[in-house]
Motif scaffolding. Sequence first.
Motif, PDB file in Angstrom:
ATOM      1  N   VAL A 372       0.842  -1.184   0.000  1.00 55.07           N
ATOM      2  CA  VAL A 372       0.000   0.000   0.000  1.00 55.07           C
ATOM      3  C   VAL A 372       0.884   1.243   0.000  1.00 55.07           C
ATOM      4  CG1 VAL A 372      -1.769   1.299   1.259  1.00 55.07           C
ATOM      5  CG2 VAL A 372      -1.827  -1.208   1.223  1.00 55.07           C
ATOM      6  N   THR A 373       0.657   2.125  -0.973  1.00 58.03           N
ATOM      7  CA  THR A 373       1.456   3.346  -1.066  1.00 58.03           C
ATOM      8  C   THR A 373       0.670   4.594  -0.706  1.00 58.03           C
ATOM      9  OG1 THR A 373       0.937   3.483  -3.429  1.00 58.03           O
ATOM     10  CG2 THR A 373       2.987   2.351  -2.809  1.00 58.03           C
ATOM     11  N   SER A 374      -0.671   4.492  -0.583  1.00 61.34           N
ATOM     12  CA  SER A 374      -1.477   5.636  -0.157  1.00 61.34           C
ATOM     13  C   SER A 374      -2.826   5.139   0.338  1.00 61.34           C
ATOM     14  CB  SER A 374      -1.679   6.610  -1.324  1.00 61.34           C
ATOM     15  OG  SER A 374      -2.416   7.745  -0.906  1.00 61.34           O
ATOM     16  N   PHE A 375      -3.243   5.665   1.502  1.00 62.55           N
ATOM     17  CA  PHE A 375      -4.521   5.270   2.104  1.00 62.55           C
ATOM     18  C   PHE A 375      -5.633   6.235   1.699  1.00 62.55           C
ATOM     19  CE2 PHE A 375      -1.684   2.997   5.022  1.00 62.55           C
ATOM     20  CZ  PHE A 375      -2.352   1.792   5.154  1.00 62.55           C
ATOM     21  N   TYR A 376      -6.848   5.794   1.975  1.00 59.71           N
ATOM     22  CA  TYR A 376      -8.035   6.630   1.766  1.00 59.71           C
ATOM     23  C   TYR A 376      -7.969   7.846   2.691  1.00 59.71           C
ATOM     24  CZ  TYR A 376     -13.006   7.923   1.671  1.00 59.71           C
ATOM     25  OH  TYR A 376     -14.199   8.590   1.552  1.00 59.71           O
ATOM     26  N   GLY A 377      -8.270   9.019   2.134  1.00 64.19           N
ATOM     27  CA  GLY A 377      -8.289  10.236   2.927  1.00 64.19           C
ATOM     28  C   GLY A 377      -6.957  10.944   3.057  1.00 64.19           C
ATOM     29  N   ASP A 385     -11.080  16.841   0.085  1.00 66.23           N
ATOM     30  CA  ASP A 385     -11.463  15.739   0.974  1.00 66.23           C
ATOM     31  C   ASP A 385     -10.451  14.610   0.967  1.00 66.23           C
ATOM     32  OD1 ASP A 385     -12.062  15.257  -1.642  1.00 66.23           O
ATOM     33  OD2 ASP A 385     -13.988  14.288  -1.268  1.00 66.23           O
ATOM     34  N   GLY A 386      -9.278  14.842   0.409  1.00 62.38           N
ATOM     35  CA  GLY A 386      -8.228  13.843   0.450  1.00 62.38           C
ATOM     36  C   GLY A 386      -8.353  12.774  -0.622  1.00 62.38           C
ATOM     37  N   HIS A 387      -7.482  11.793  -0.523  1.00 60.84           N
ATOM     38  CA  HIS A 387      -7.419  10.699  -1.491  1.00 60.84           C
ATOM     39  C   HIS A 387      -8.700   9.885  -1.458  1.00 60.84           C
ATOM     40  CE1 HIS A 387      -5.148   6.917  -3.027  1.00 60.84           C
ATOM     41  NE2 HIS A 387      -5.535   7.661  -4.041  1.00 60.84           N
ATOM     42  N   HIS A 388      -9.234   9.567  -2.634  1.00 63.92           N
ATOM     43  CA  HIS A 388     -10.537   8.905  -2.721  1.00 63.92           C
ATOM     44  C   HIS A 388     -10.469   7.383  -2.640  1.00 63.92           C
ATOM     45  CE1 HIS A 388     -12.372  12.622  -4.918  1.00 63.92           C
ATOM     46  NE2 HIS A 388     -12.211  12.796  -3.629  1.00 63.92           N
ATOM     47  N   GLY A 389      -9.294   6.826  -2.544  1.00 62.05           N
ATOM     48  CA  GLY A 389      -9.202   5.374  -2.507  1.00 62.05           C
ATOM     49  C   GLY A 389      -7.900   4.920  -1.878  1.00 62.05           C
ATOM     50  N   ILE A 390      -7.485   3.701  -2.223  1.00 61.47           N
ATOM     51  CA  ILE A 390      -6.227   3.121  -1.748  1.00 61.47           C
ATOM     52  C   ILE A 390      -5.380   2.778  -2.958  1.00 61.47           C
ATOM     53  CG2 ILE A 390      -5.171   1.160  -0.546  1.00 61.47           C
ATOM     54  CD1 ILE A 390      -7.591   1.017   1.241  1.00 61.47           C
ATOM     55  N   ASP A 391      -4.114   3.152  -2.909  1.00 64.59           N
ATOM     56  CA  ASP A 391      -3.187   2.843  -3.987  1.00 64.59           C
ATOM     57  C   ASP A 391      -2.333   1.641  -3.608  1.00 64.59           C
ATOM     58  OD1 ASP A 391      -4.099   4.898  -5.505  1.00 64.59           O
ATOM     59  OD2 ASP A 391      -2.427   6.262  -5.100  1.00 64.59           O
ATOM     60  N   PHE A 392      -2.241   0.701  -4.558  1.00 68.09           N
ATOM     61  CA  PHE A 392      -1.396  -0.472  -4.394  1.00 68.09           C
ATOM     62  C   PHE A 392      -0.274  -0.401  -5.425  1.00 68.09           C
ATOM     63  CE2 PHE A 392      -5.515  -1.679  -2.794  1.00 68.09           C
ATOM     64  CZ  PHE A 392      -5.246  -2.463  -1.667  1.00 68.09           C
ATOM     65  N   ALA A 393       0.954  -0.562  -4.985  1.00 69.26           N
ATOM     66  CA  ALA A 393       2.081  -0.603  -5.926  1.00 69.26           C
ATOM     67  C   ALA A 393       1.929  -1.823  -6.817  1.00 69.26           C
ATOM     68  CB  ALA A 393       3.410  -0.655  -5.170  1.00 69.26           C
ATOM     69  N   ALA A 495       2.040  -1.539   4.287  1.00 68.66           N
ATOM     70  CA  ALA A 495       2.030  -0.144   3.857  1.00 68.66           C
ATOM     71  C   ALA A 495       3.424   0.458   3.957  1.00 68.66           C
ATOM     72  CB  ALA A 495       1.052   0.663   4.700  1.00 68.66           C
ATOM     73  N   THR A 496       3.726   1.384   3.067  1.00 72.40           N
ATOM     74  CA  THR A 496       5.008   2.077   3.128  1.00 72.40           C
ATOM     75  C   THR A 496       5.000   3.061   4.293  1.00 72.40           C
ATOM     76  OG1 THR A 496       4.321   3.888   1.683  1.00 72.40           O
ATOM     77  CG2 THR A 496       5.205   1.912   0.620  1.00 72.40           C
ATOM     78  N   SER A 497       6.167   3.432   4.724  1.00 72.24           N
ATOM     79  CA  SER A 497       6.261   4.402   5.820  1.00 72.24           C
ATOM     80  C   SER A 497       5.640   5.731   5.415  1.00 72.24           C
ATOM     81  CB  SER A 497       7.726   4.588   6.210  1.00 72.24           C
ATOM     82  OG  SER A 497       8.490   4.995   5.096  1.00 72.24           O
ATOM     83  N   GLN A 498       5.794   6.113   4.155  1.00 73.85           N
ATOM     84  CA  GLN A 498       5.209   7.358   3.681  1.00 73.85           C
ATOM     85  C   GLN A 498       3.688   7.292   3.731  1.00 73.85           C
ATOM     86  OE1 GLN A 498       6.020   8.212  -0.406  1.00 73.85           O
ATOM     87  NE2 GLN A 498       5.431  10.358  -0.259  1.00 73.85           N
ATOM     88  N   ALA A 499       3.113   6.153   3.322  1.00 72.28           N
ATOM     89  CA  ALA A 499       1.658   6.006   3.353  1.00 72.28           C
ATOM     90  C   ALA A 499       1.129   6.072   4.777  1.00 72.28           C
ATOM     91  CB  ALA A 499       1.265   4.692   2.697  1.00 72.28           C
ATOM     92  N   LEU A 500       1.833   5.455   5.715  1.00 71.90           N
ATOM     93  CA  LEU A 500       1.388   5.484   7.114  1.00 71.90           C
ATOM     94  C   LEU A 500       1.455   6.888   7.692  1.00 71.90           C
ATOM     95  CD1 LEU A 500       3.084   2.193   8.356  1.00 71.90           C
ATOM     96  CD2 LEU A 500       0.632   2.592   8.062  1.00 71.90           C
ATOM     97  N   ARG A 501       2.484   7.653   7.318  1.00 70.90           N
ATOM     98  CA  ARG A 501       2.611   9.006   7.855  1.00 70.90           C
ATOM     99  C   ARG A 501       1.521   9.930   7.318  1.00 70.90           C
ATOM    100  NH1 ARG A 501       7.971   8.348   6.464  1.00 70.90           N
ATOM    101  NH2 ARG A 501       7.751   9.897   4.775  1.00 70.90           N
ATOM    102  N   LYS A 502       1.154   9.731   6.049  1.00 76.78           N
ATOM    103  CA  LYS A 502       0.192  10.645   5.447  1.00 76.78           C
ATOM    104  C   LYS A 502      -1.253  10.225   5.674  1.00 76.78           C
ATOM    105  CE  LYS A 502       3.175  12.498   1.814  1.00 76.78           C
ATOM    106  NZ  LYS A 502       3.302  12.776   0.365  1.00 76.78           N
ATOM    107  N   ARG A 503      -1.485   9.052   6.250  1.00 77.31           N
ATOM    108  CA  ARG A 503      -2.857   8.618   6.501  1.00 77.31           C
ATOM    109  C   ARG A 503      -3.474   9.499   7.584  1.00 77.31           C
ATOM    110  NH1 ARG A 503      -3.918   2.580   8.529  1.00 77.31           N
ATOM    111  NH2 ARG A 503      -2.577   3.351  10.184  1.00 77.31           N
ATOM    112  N   PRO A 504      -4.742   9.876   7.407  1.00 70.95           N
ATOM    113  CA  PRO A 504      -5.393  10.697   8.441  1.00 70.95           C
ATOM    114  C   PRO A 504      -5.391   9.975   9.788  1.00 70.95           C
ATOM    115  CG  PRO A 504      -6.700  10.657   6.434  1.00 70.95           C
ATOM    116  CD  PRO A 504      -5.615   9.648   6.246  1.00 70.95           C
ATOM    117  N   ALA A 505      -5.274  10.742  10.839  1.00 78.19           N
ATOM    118  CA  ALA A 505      -5.212  10.153  12.180  1.00 78.19           C
ATOM    119  C   ALA A 505      -6.507   9.429  12.520  1.00 78.19           C
ATOM    120  CB  ALA A 505      -4.908  11.230  13.205  1.00 78.19           C
TER     121      ALA A 505
END
Length: 507
Positions: A372-377, A385-393, A495-505
Amino acid sequence: MLNAIAFPFLKASITCGIAAAIILALLSLATRVWPVLARHRSVWLWSQAAIACAFVLALLPHSASYSVVPAIEIERSAAVVTKPLQHSGADEVDGAADDADAFELLAQAWLVLYAAGLLASGARWMHAQRGLRALLGSARPLDATALAQHAGFEAEPVAALLRRGLRVSETDAAVSPMLTGLARPHLLLPRHLRDFSDEQQRLIVAHELTHWQRRDPLWLHAGMLLQTLFWFNPLLAVLTRRLNWAQELGCDRVVLAGRPAQQRKQYAAALVAQLKVQHDSFAAPAASIAFGHGNAASLRARVGLIREQGLRAPGLPGKAAVAAALVSVLGASLFLQPAFAWRAPQSAAPLASASAASAPQQWRMPVERVRVTSFYGAARKNMEDGHHGIDFAARTGTPVLAAAGGTVLASTAQYEGGLQYGDVVLIEHANGVQSLYAHLSVRSVQPGQVVRAGETIGLAGETGKVTGPHLHLEAFRNGERIDPQRMLTSLDAYATSQALRKRPAKL
């Protein structure tokens, strides 16, 4: 990033080799049916251009979307597939891998090997150029007065040739008369040429000047450039030799057109005499077009054609057959090119936890190797309103799987949500839930088709507005967009470290 270059380059290299083998086989067959084809340079120029085009087509970013061949699945070991990511503080790029398998290492090794081979091939070319420059530097320039007294130029407009930029030199080396130089032609004549009859000298000079008029040095350098770039493909060297042979025969045909049999015999005798002179000397430099260059067998065939007056132009059926064959090979290289995909062992595929297995609308992962490279939101530019879905490498060509069973609602490159989605598949599941798969390179399902969970519905790619190949997954319930993670579990471990950091709390 390295894999994004290495894999397409490996595929293009394989495609280039296969295309060259097929083209050479087809041309060998065609020249058996129409022997005259082998004597004309256009056939070999087209063939070299077709091989280069096949390589370029295989490198194009979306070329895999035209292929009708199923993706070649490469199984990874369970340790590679299920290994949790080690999170670090460094930012990561979508599609990049933390670990590498044997195939990845092979692609990367080939890229490094190609670079080393290219340097070596370029060094050989430079060495040949230095040798040629040394030979030309040791030769004596012939001015207008000297050329006017040379028997070989009695029938030539010397002043006009010099005004057009021709340089002529004479050397004591036992070499063939040769024409070299791309921007400014340089004709090098051996001193021993003066021992030939006046008629033979005139025919030989006319032959070399015909190379200039036909721009043969340009095509020679183009062939040498391709041979240098595709050093790993020995068949290009074969085609270059056949091109050189056809260039010589083409000049023979022009020079001897309308000449009597006696002059043809003089011309053939000059070829034989030149071969005897240079038998114990070094060969002609690669960057030159030399009269009488070649081995004894090729020279015998050439002399036979001269005496038999068999140097005629190919007919329309032969040219059409060659053109059709080359176009077919190019089409095959585009529509039959393979796509590489990675498949995990069934036992190693990421599964939901047992406690969640009974939860309604539980989905399976849409790719076998989850990252996972990017989470929802997650915060995105131009998206309040942030990212509309989940990105998979996912590399281009990776199979995309249906997250759950259902009916395909849409399979299109014109999704109503916007062209930024690229090629999209939309599936209707139970209880008003839908899943959307975007940026596909290939869509393998049609609207109305019923699919099972885990069935391949397309191949990942980078269509639409993206920075690299990946799979974008969205989820809807009763028409409202929801977080796909509600139906997927255990994503954090992949999930990548970048994806975890940017995921909404707060999800």
